[in-house]
Design an enzyme around this catalytic site. Sequence first.
Site, PDB file in Angstrom:
ATOM      1  N   HIS A   1      -6.422   4.052  -2.079  1.00  0.00           N
ATOM      2  CA  HIS A   1      -7.760   3.896  -1.511  1.00  0.00           C
ATOM      3  C   HIS A   1      -7.613   3.298  -0.115  1.00  0.00           C
ATOM      4  CE1 HIS A   1     -10.261   3.785  -5.489  1.00  0.00           C
ATOM      5  NE2 HIS A   1      -9.261   4.653  -5.552  1.00  0.00           N
TER       6      HIS A   1
ATOM      7  N   GLU B   1      -9.066   0.866   1.379  1.00  0.00           N
ATOM      8  CA  GLU B   1      -8.994  -0.596   1.429  1.00  0.00           C
ATOM      9  C   GLU B   1      -7.597  -1.111   1.093  1.00  0.00           C
ATOM     10  OE1 GLU B   1     -11.217   1.361  -0.185  1.00  0.00           O
ATOM     11  OE2 GLU B   1     -12.945   0.166  -0.827  1.00  0.00           O
TER      12      GLU B   1
ATOM     13  N   CYS C   1     -14.530  -0.428  -4.886  1.00  0.00           N
ATOM     14  CA  CYS C   1     -14.471  -0.318  -6.340  1.00  0.00           C
ATOM     15  C   CYS C   1     -13.848  -1.598  -6.905  1.00  0.00           C
ATOM     16  CB  CYS C   1     -13.632   0.899  -6.734  1.00  0.00           C
ATOM     17  SG  CYS C   1     -11.862   0.715  -6.358  1.00  0.00           S
TER      18      CYS C   1
END
Length: 151
Positions: free
Chosen positions: A55, A57, A85
């Site tokens: 992801h 991030e 998430c």
Amino acid sequence: MIAADQARMRRALVVGAAALASGDVPVGAVVYDPGGVELAAAGNAREATGDPTAHAEVLALRAAAQVLGTWRLAGCTLVVTLEPCTMCAGALVLARVERLVFGAWDPKAGAAGSLYDVVRDRRLNHRPEVVGGVLEDECAESLREFFRSHR
């Protein structure tokens, strides 16, 4: 800080758009040091790498930690186009990120106030400041456009 957050979010939108080339969802994340200097930026790379943890991030946090030479990102700001998430929210809490700034809310998987609120959980040892909805319409539109073209 609103103008600075918006400028930083525009940078994250550009980073996220680059993920489209590999067929990844256009989420972009940028980590800034306490002085506002960009340390690292990444877009989603799950399709490109075959890694379910790739992801935006997580990739940006890893790169920022490498730049700083420490896993502690104290004083840093993570700017991301989509509400993190649970995995990403947990990672930014563990990295001791000072501020989280995100664009679009994610009612299906968000963990910074939508579905869950990992970043503000009082049972954890760190709780970053959270600013949600920065350039929300632009961030949400980039995601809607991606999913429209993939259905």
